[in-house]
Design a protein around this motif. Structure first.
Motif, PDB file in Angstrom:
ATOM      1  N   GLY A   1      -6.077   0.907  -7.278  1.00 55.23           N
ATOM      2  CA  GLY A   1      -5.035   1.926  -7.170  1.00 55.23           C
ATOM      3  C   GLY A   1      -5.268   3.150  -8.020  1.00 55.23           C
ATOM      4  N   ALA A   2      -6.538   3.433  -8.356  1.00 52.15           N
ATOM      5  CA  ALA A   2      -6.911   4.541  -9.247  1.00 52.15           C
ATOM      6  C   ALA A   2      -6.447   4.310 -10.673  1.00 52.15           C
ATOM      7  CB  ALA A   2      -6.377   5.880  -8.737  1.00 52.15           C
ATOM      8  N   MET A   3      -6.100   3.077 -11.003  1.00 50.91           N
ATOM      9  CA  MET A   3      -5.596   2.754 -12.344  1.00 50.91           C
ATOM     10  C   MET A   3      -6.592   1.941 -13.153  1.00 50.91           C
ATOM     11  SD  MET A   3      -2.662   4.171 -12.517  1.00 50.91           S
ATOM     12  CE  MET A   3      -1.193   4.655 -11.619  1.00 50.91           C
ATOM     13  N   GLY A   4      -7.773   1.672 -12.620  1.00 51.63           N
ATOM     14  CA  GLY A   4      -8.724   0.825 -13.313  1.00 51.63           C
ATOM     15  C   GLY A   4      -9.312   1.487 -14.543  1.00 51.63           C
ATOM     16  N   VAL A   5      -9.332   0.760 -15.644  1.00 51.13           N
ATOM     17  CA  VAL A   5      -9.889   1.261 -16.904  1.00 51.13           C
ATOM     18  C   VAL A   5     -11.251   0.618 -17.138  1.00 51.13           C
ATOM     19  CG1 VAL A   5      -9.592   1.398 -19.401  1.00 51.13           C
ATOM     20  CG2 VAL A   5      -7.613   1.674 -17.884  1.00 51.13           C
TER      21      VAL A   5
ATOM     22  N   LYS B   1      -5.391   8.363  -2.135  1.00 55.29           N
ATOM     23  CA  LYS B   1      -4.069   7.756  -1.939  1.00 55.29           C
ATOM     24  C   LYS B   1      -2.940   8.781  -2.028  1.00 55.29           C
ATOM     25  CE  LYS B   1      -2.595   6.036  -6.514  1.00 55.29           C
ATOM     26  NZ  LYS B   1      -2.130   4.820  -7.225  1.00 55.29           N
ATOM     27  N   ALA B   2      -3.211   9.957  -2.604  1.00 58.03           N
ATOM     28  CA  ALA B   2      -2.189  10.995  -2.706  1.00 58.03           C
ATOM     29  C   ALA B   2      -2.340  12.055  -1.619  1.00 58.03           C
ATOM     30  CB  ALA B   2      -2.236  11.656  -4.078  1.00 58.03           C
TER      31      ALA B   2
ATOM     32  N   ASP C   1       6.153  10.129  -3.422  1.00 58.20           N
ATOM     33  CA  ASP C   1       4.977   9.276  -3.596  1.00 58.20           C
ATOM     34  C   ASP C   1       3.927   9.983  -4.440  1.00 58.20           C
ATOM     35  OD1 ASP C   1       6.268   7.498  -1.928  1.00 58.20           O
ATOM     36  OD2 ASP C   1       5.134   8.060  -0.148  1.00 58.20           O
ATOM     37  N   HIS C   2       3.710  11.266  -4.168  1.00 57.03           N
ATOM     38  CA  HIS C   2       2.704  12.032  -4.916  1.00 57.03           C
ATOM     39  C   HIS C   2       3.062  12.103  -6.398  1.00 57.03           C
ATOM     40  CE1 HIS C   2       1.619  14.329  -0.981  1.00 57.03           C
ATOM     41  NE2 HIS C   2       1.179  13.095  -0.992  1.00 57.03           N
ATOM     42  N   LEU C   3       4.338  12.318  -6.697  1.00 55.60           N
ATOM     43  CA  LEU C   3       4.774  12.390  -8.092  1.00 55.60           C
ATOM     44  C   LEU C   3       4.603  11.046  -8.796  1.00 55.60           C
ATOM     45  CD1 LEU C   3       7.998  14.594  -7.790  1.00 55.60           C
ATOM     46  CD2 LEU C   3       5.805  15.234  -8.821  1.00 55.60           C
ATOM     47  N   VAL C   4       4.916   9.959  -8.081  1.00 51.39           N
ATOM     48  CA  VAL C   4       4.743   8.621  -8.648  1.00 51.39           C
ATOM     49  C   VAL C   4       3.272   8.379  -8.973  1.00 51.39           C
ATOM     50  CG1 VAL C   4       4.856   6.147  -8.154  1.00 51.39           C
ATOM     51  CG2 VAL C   4       6.784   7.624  -7.580  1.00 51.39           C
ATOM     52  N   HIS C   5       2.384   8.743  -8.047  1.00 51.67           N
ATOM     53  CA  HIS C   5       0.949   8.551  -8.275  1.00 51.67           C
ATOM     54  C   HIS C   5       0.469   9.385  -9.466  1.00 51.67           C
ATOM     55  CE1 HIS C   5       0.804   6.165  -4.772  1.00 51.67           C
ATOM     56  NE2 HIS C   5       0.733   7.136  -3.887  1.00 51.67           N
ATOM     57  N   LEU C   6       0.932  10.631  -9.526  1.00 50.34           N
ATOM     58  CA  LEU C   6       0.506  11.516 -10.608  1.00 50.34           C
ATOM     59  C   LEU C   6       1.004  11.002 -11.949  1.00 50.34           C
ATOM     60  CD1 LEU C   6      -0.872  14.112 -11.538  1.00 50.34           C
ATOM     61  CD2 LEU C   6       1.274  15.335 -11.074  1.00 50.34           C
ATOM     62  N   PHE C   7       2.264  10.610 -12.002  1.00 54.26           N
ATOM     63  CA  PHE C   7       2.843  10.095 -13.243  1.00 54.26           C
ATOM     64  C   PHE C   7       2.084   8.846 -13.701  1.00 54.26           C
ATOM     65  CE2 PHE C   7       5.781   7.366 -15.583  1.00 54.26           C
ATOM     66  CZ  PHE C   7       6.268   8.232 -16.555  1.00 54.26           C
ATOM     67  N   GLY C   8       1.826   7.938 -12.766  1.00 51.91           N
ATOM     68  CA  GLY C   8       1.109   6.716 -13.117  1.00 51.91           C
ATOM     69  C   GLY C   8      -0.298   6.989 -13.608  1.00 51.91           C
ATOM     70  N   PHE C   9      -0.977   7.933 -12.961  1.00 49.33           N
ATOM     71  CA  PHE C   9      -2.338   8.280 -13.357  1.00 49.33           C
ATOM     72  C   PHE C   9      -2.361   8.838 -14.775  1.00 49.33           C
ATOM     73  CE2 PHE C   9      -6.178  10.727 -13.705  1.00 49.33           C
ATOM     74  CZ  PHE C   9      -7.110  10.081 -12.903  1.00 49.33           C
TER      75      PHE C   9
ATOM     76  N   THR D   1       6.902  -0.422  -4.018  1.00 50.36           N
ATOM     77  CA  THR D   1       6.560  -0.455  -5.436  1.00 50.36           C
ATOM     78  C   THR D   1       5.209   0.176  -5.746  1.00 50.36           C
ATOM     79  OG1 THR D   1       5.711  -2.714  -5.153  1.00 50.36           O
ATOM     80  CG2 THR D   1       7.974  -2.474  -5.937  1.00 50.36           C
ATOM     81  N   SER D   2       4.287   0.152  -4.777  1.00 51.53           N
ATOM     82  CA  SER D   2       2.968   0.752  -5.013  1.00 51.53           C
ATOM     83  C   SER D   2       2.904   2.209  -4.576  1.00 51.53           C
ATOM     84  CB  SER D   2       1.889  -0.027  -4.256  1.00 51.53           C
ATOM     85  OG  SER D   2       1.973   0.226  -2.860  1.00 51.53           O
ATOM     86  N   ARG D   3       3.750   2.563  -3.598  1.00 49.55           N
ATOM     87  CA  ARG D   3       3.773   3.892  -2.983  1.00 49.55           C
ATOM     88  C   ARG D   3       2.443   4.243  -2.308  1.00 49.55           C
ATOM     89  NH1 ARG D   3       8.868   6.387  -2.426  1.00 49.55           N
ATOM     90  NH2 ARG D   3      10.201   4.887  -3.476  1.00 49.55           N
ATOM     91  N   GLU D   4       1.667   3.232  -1.964  1.00 48.02           N
ATOM     92  CA  GLU D   4       0.468   3.446  -1.154  1.00 48.02           C
ATOM     93  C   GLU D   4       0.906   3.441   0.304  1.00 48.02           C
ATOM     94  OE1 GLU D   4      -2.865   0.941  -2.206  1.00 48.02           O
ATOM     95  OE2 GLU D   4      -2.329   1.032  -4.326  1.00 48.02           O
TER      96      GLU D   4
END
Length: 289
Positions: free
Chosen positions: A257-261, A47-48, A16-24, A137-140
């Motif tokens: 999800g920490a993805m907001g621009v 979330k991580a 989950d942590h790797l998915v979050h980091l990669f997405g960020f 799919t979200s890994r939250e």
């Protein structure tokens, strides 16, 4: 990383942590900051980390259980009424769904059906929600063990295109207000400070030209947000108001999800200053480590 691939990865915290980091990194083109963190950095850190599986955060993630939390903290008058809850796929019955209502899974995010005038309802979609595992799919991880249910609520204030007020709270204090309108048509979003002064930045959606009036009961809205946010480092309290009543929609642990621009990009720094500006890096680390 595609959602289909993410869903097949092992359901363990390191992955989950790797998915979050990669997405960020893919979204923001940088690593999360440990020093002088900005808005998305703090949300990513929550979330991580193990904070996302704090029992209180997990409890309020469930769109049925959060109503018990709201009732106990500020009173049941601040809850959106519940028409019915389908707890099994075999319980889903069109005869129990009113002509004007909102239907959504209690264990996921971003899924909603609005019925305005008794139009046909996609029953297959509703039944399919029982097989939906939003965590995969979200890994939250706050979603990981939620029981699949579907909740049906009336259209509040008799308005199918209602204004959403979302109050960002840090350390139990309201800091910034987000206003959303037209979620089912042309979505616009604006930000205001606690004195209802519009801010010059946007997040994800365009700001649009609508001039939102200050709610007549804004002080009460902020009081409710203050009481509900106690015990959380950062949380967003999502609510509705007609100028008199204050109704809670949900509590959001990880906005966007920490993805907001932000637009312009410097808006993230400005929003971060409003939410975290009077706090040191060490205090931020202590709150969300």
């Amino acid at each position: 990383m595609k959602r289909a691939l993410i869903g097949h990865l092992p359901a363990i915290a390191p992955v989950d942590h790797l998915v979050h980091l990669f997405g960020f990194v893919m979204q923001h083109r940088r690593l999360p900051r440990r020093r002088h963190p900005l808005f998305n950095d703090v949300i990513h850190r929550i979330k991580a980390s193990t904070e996302i599986v704090d029992p209180l955060r997990v409890y309020v993630t469930d769109k049925e259980f959060v109503k018990t939390f709201v009732r106990d903290r500020v009173g049941d008058q601040h809850n959106v009424p519940t028409h019915t809850v389908f707890r099994r796929v075999d319980d889903v019955d069109i005869d129990l769904i009113p002509d004007r209502c909102v239907i959504k899974p209690t264990h996921a995010s971003g899924q909603i059906i609005t019925r305005k005038h008794g139009e046909p309802v996609d029953m297959a979609r509703i039944r399919g929600w029982f097989a939906l595992n939003y965590y995969r799919t979200s890994r939250e991880r706050n979603y990981k063990n939620l029981q699949p249910k579907v909740i049906v609520e009336p259209l509040i204030f008799n308005d199918a295109e209602i204004t959403d007020y979302k109050v960002f709270c840090f350390q139990g204090r309201p800091r910034l207000i987000q206003v959303d309108y037209g979620r089912h048509s042309r979505h616009v979003r604006k930000f205001y400070d606690l004195d209802w002064r519009e801010q010059g930045f946007g997040l994800v959606y365009e700001r649009g030209s609508i001039d939102f009036e200050r709610p007549a009961n804004l002080d009460r809205m902020l009081q409710v947000a203050t009481r509900l946010s106690q015990g959380f480092s950062l949380v967003r309290v999502d609510m509705y108001s007609d100028g008199e009543s204050v109704l809670i929609g949900e509590m959001t642990n990880c906005p966007s999800g920490a993805m907001g621009v932000f637009s312009p990009p410097d808006g993230e720094r400005l929003a971060s200053a409003m939410i975290f500006g009077d706090l040191t890096d060490e205090m931020l680390h202590t709150q969300v480590a």
